[in-house]
Design a protein around this motif. Structure first.
Motif, short mmCIF file in Angstrom:
data_model
loop_
_atom_site.label_atom_id
_atom_site.label_comp_id
_atom_site.label_asym_id
_atom_site.label_seq_id
_atom_site.Cartn_x
_atom_site.Cartn_y
_atom_site.Cartn_z
N LEU A 72 3.88 23.37 -72.09
CA LEU A 72 3.22 23.01 -73.29
C LEU A 72 1.62 22.43 -73.05
N LEU A 73 1.66 21.75 -71.71
CA LEU A 73 0.35 21.06 -71.33
C LEU A 73 -0.52 22.35 -70.87
N ALA A 74 0.05 23.48 -70.31
CA ALA A 74 -0.96 24.76 -69.99
C ALA A 74 -1.36 25.12 -71.18
N LEU A 75 -0.55 25.11 -72.44
CA LEU A 75 -1.05 25.72 -73.56
C LEU A 75 -1.83 24.88 -74.42
N GLY A 76 -2.11 23.81 -73.94
CA GLY A 76 -3.13 22.39 -74.52
C GLY A 76 -2.61 21.77 -75.81
N LEU A 77 -1.24 21.77 -75.60
CA LEU A 77 -0.44 21.15 -76.84
C LEU A 77 -0.16 19.58 -76.32
N HIS A 78 -0.65 19.02 -75.73
CA HIS A 78 -0.46 17.50 -75.10
C HIS A 78 -0.35 16.69 -76.21
N ASP A 79 -1.33 16.90 -77.41
CA ASP A 79 -1.44 15.91 -78.59
C ASP A 79 -0.32 16.22 -79.51
N PHE A 172 5.76 36.41 -68.16
CA PHE A 172 4.76 36.56 -69.03
C PHE A 172 5.05 36.78 -70.53
N ASP A 173 5.86 37.61 -70.79
CA ASP A 173 6.32 37.72 -72.16
C ASP A 173 6.93 36.31 -72.40
N GLU A 174 7.40 35.63 -71.78
CA GLU A 174 7.97 34.38 -72.19
C GLU A 174 6.77 33.42 -72.59
N ASP A 186 -3.41 32.28 -79.02
CA ASP A 186 -4.63 32.57 -78.11
C ASP A 186 -4.74 31.92 -76.73
N ALA A 187 -4.18 30.77 -76.72
CA ALA A 187 -4.29 30.02 -75.41
C ALA A 187 -3.26 30.89 -74.29
N ALA A 188 -2.08 31.22 -75.05
CA ALA A 188 -0.97 31.89 -74.16
C ALA A 188 -1.59 33.20 -73.59
N LYS A 189 -2.22 33.95 -74.60
CA LYS A 189 -2.91 35.28 -73.90
C LYS A 189 -3.86 35.10 -73.01
N GLN A 190 -4.80 33.81 -73.16
CA GLN A 190 -5.53 33.72 -71.95
C GLN A 190 -4.96 33.38 -70.87
N LEU A 191 -3.96 32.28 -70.79
CA LEU A 191 -3.30 31.93 -69.67
C LEU A 191 -2.57 33.18 -68.98
N VAL A 192 -1.85 34.13 -69.89
CA VAL A 192 -1.21 35.43 -69.11
C VAL A 192 -2.35 36.12 -68.41
N ALA A 193 -3.58 36.38 -68.97
CA ALA A 193 -4.56 37.17 -68.48
C ALA A 193 -5.04 36.45 -67.25
N GLU A 194 -5.02 35.32 -67.14
CA GLU A 194 -5.64 34.65 -65.79
C GLU A 194 -4.56 34.68 -64.77
N GLN A 195 -3.33 34.65 -65.36
CA GLN A 195 -2.00 34.40 -64.05
C GLN A 195 -2.00 35.99 -63.62
N ARG A 196 -2.15 36.98 -64.53
CA ARG A 196 -1.88 38.32 -64.19
C ARG A 196 -3.00 38.64 -63.11
N THR A 197 -4.21 38.20 -63.40
CA THR A 197 -5.46 38.45 -62.27
C THR A 197 -5.00 37.62 -60.97
N THR A 198 -4.63 36.76 -61.09
CA THR A 198 -4.19 35.81 -59.98
C THR A 198 -3.14 36.70 -59.08
N LEU A 199 -1.95 37.14 -60.05
CA LEU A 199 -1.08 37.75 -59.15
C LEU A 199 -1.21 39.09 -58.53
N GLU A 200 -2.17 40.01 -59.21
CA GLU A 200 -2.85 41.30 -58.78
C GLU A 200 -3.46 41.03 -57.55
N SER A 201 -4.10 39.92 -57.40
CA SER A 201 -5.00 39.64 -56.15
C SER A 201 -4.23 39.14 -54.81
N GLY A 311 8.19 29.80 -64.54
CA GLY A 311 7.36 28.76 -65.45
C GLY A 311 5.95 29.03 -65.20
N VAL A 312 5.04 28.20 -65.63
CA VAL A 312 3.77 28.34 -65.70
C VAL A 312 3.07 28.28 -64.23
#
Length: 330
Positions: A72-79, A172-174, A186-201, A311-312
Motif C-alpha cells: 500500500l505504501l509503495a502504491l502511494g495509498l498511505h492516506d 508482478f501480476d500480484e 497507474d501507480a502499480a503499472k509504474q512500479l512494475v515497470a521500474e521493478q522489471r527494469t531493475t530485475l533485468e539489470s 512482495g514489493v
C-alpha cells in the motif's frame, strides 16, 4: 473487557467494470485471477477461492503483515490506511514518511473486535491464516459487516491457488492486481515497470555456489524450499538451493541434511524475534554446525524478514543479496 461494537453498514458499491490482470505465464500459473462480471453486476475477482467484489476504491484499509502495508505504501495509498498489525520489521527508509501516521493496532494478528473498532472498509492480509474466527475474523463474517478482504495471492494456501512455483511474473501480476483492487492501477503499472527494469539489470553469480535459506528454528530448522519466494530469489541470485527438492515454499529440514549438503553460503532471515545475529551465534556455538566452512568463514547473507516473502521488496532484496555475495568473494 468486552467493548460494545457498532457493526459497519455495508457501503454502496459502485459498478465498475475492470479489465482482468495479465493471465498465466508460461513459467507458472497465475495467482492473480482476472476480474469477472456478469449482467451489469460489479466486477469480482477470485482471491484464494473467495470472491471479492470490486467497485469503489477502498477508503479505510487495515493492513495485516508487512508485505500488505508495504504494498500500500509503495502504491502511494498511505492516506487511506487506518491501521496496521502483525508487522515483521521496520518499514524501509524510502517509505518511512508515508508510514509515520499509520497506527499499529496490534503486535500480533488483530482480533475481530480490534478490526471492527478501526472501522475499515477493507482488510488487506498478508497471510490467509490472518482471516480466521480466532484472528481478524472470517472473510464471510467480515463481508457481512461491509468489510471486503484481500489476501496477497502469493500467500494463498487454499488448494488450487498455491503458486507452484512462485515466479517474478506472478509477483508482478500480484502488484498489478493490487493496483486494481485498491484504486491505484497507474501507480502499480509504474512500479512494475521500474521493478522489471531493475530485475533485468541484475547479473546472477556464475560460480555454481550452493546455499541454505535459513528462516527460523533451532532444534528443527525451517528453511526455504523448492517452490516459493526463497527459491525464486536464490535462482535470480545464481545460488543452488540445497533444499530445492523439498515441496512447498518453506519446509522443516534437519541439521544432518544441512551438514551433509555443506552449503557454500547461508542466507539468514533477520527478524526482530529471531535476528540474524542470534542465528549466527547459535550456528557458531553448536559443534555440529560450527564445523561447517560457511559458518567458520562467516559466509552469511542477510535478508530482512519483510523482504523474505513475495512482495514489493523482493526485487530490491534480490539485488542486495547479489551485492552481498560479491562482497563475500572479495
Amino acid at each position: 473487557m468486552q467493548h460494545s461494537l457498532n457493526p459497519l453498514l455495508p457501503s454502496a458499491v459502485a459498478v465498475l467494470l475492470l479489465s482482468g490482470c495479465a493471465g498465466a505465464h508460461a513459467d507458472g500459473p497465475s495467482t492473480a485471477a482476472p476480474a469477472t462480471s456478469g449482467g451489469g453486476a460489479a466486477a469480482t475477482i477470485d482471491n484464494c477461492g473467495f470472491e471479492v467484489e470490486l467497485g469503489k476504491a477502498p477508503e479505510r484499509i487495515l493492513a495485516i503483515k508487512s508485505t500488505s502495508l508495504e504494498m500500500l505504501l509503495a502504491l502511494g495509498l498511505h492516506d487511506r490506511i487506518v491501521g496496521s498489525a502483525f508487522l515483521d520489521g521496520p518499514v524501509p527508509a524510502e517509505w518511512e514518511d508515508r508510514a509515520s501516521d499509520v497506527p499499529l493496532l496490534a503486535e500480533q494478528v488483530p482480533s475481530q473486535e480490534t478490526v471492527l473498532e478501526a472501522e475499515p472498509d477493507f482488510v488487506f492480509a498478508g497471510w490467509e491464516s490472518n482471516l480466521t474466527a480466532d484472528g481478524a475474523g472470517e472473510r464471510a463474517t467480515l463481508r457481512e459487516f461491509g468489510i471486503r478482504t484481500y489476501v496477497a495471492p502469493s500467500a494463498c494456501r487454499t488448494e488450487g491457488y498455491v503458486p507452484d512455483p512462485m515466479t517474478f511474473d506472478l509477483l508482478f501480476d500480484e502488484i498489478l492486481q493490487a493496483g486494481e483492487v485498491f484504486g491505484a492501477a497507474d501507480a502499480a503499472k509504474q512500479l512494475v515497470a521500474e521493478q522489471r527494469t531493475t530485475l533485468e539489470s541484475l547479473v546472477p553469480s556464475s560460480d555454481g555456489l550452493t546455499a541454505l535459506w535459513y528462516s527460523s528454528g533451532t532444534d528443527t530448522p525451517y528453511v526455504g524450499a523448492g517452490s516459493g519466494a526463497p527459491q525464486m530469489v536464490l535462482d535470480a541470485v545464481g545460488l543452488e538451493n540445497i533444499a530445492a527438492g523439498a515441496d512447498g515454499a518453506w519446509t522443516s529440514y534437519s541439521w544432518e541434511a544441512i551438514v551433509d549438503a555443506n552449503p557454500d553460503v547461508i542466507v539468514l532471515v533477520d527478524a526482530a524475534w529471531n535476528s540474524a545475529d542470534m542465528k549466527i551465534a547459535m550456528l557458531k556455538s553448536d559443534p555440529v554446525t560450527a564445523a561447517l566452512p560457511a559458518v567458520q568463514q562467516d559466509r552469511f547473507l542477510i535478508v530482512p524478514f519483510p523482504a523474505s516473502e513475495a512482495g514489493v521488496r523482493t526485487v530490491d532484496a534480490t539485488a542486495d543479496l547479489i551485492q552481498q555475495l560479491e562482497t563475500l568473494g572479495r
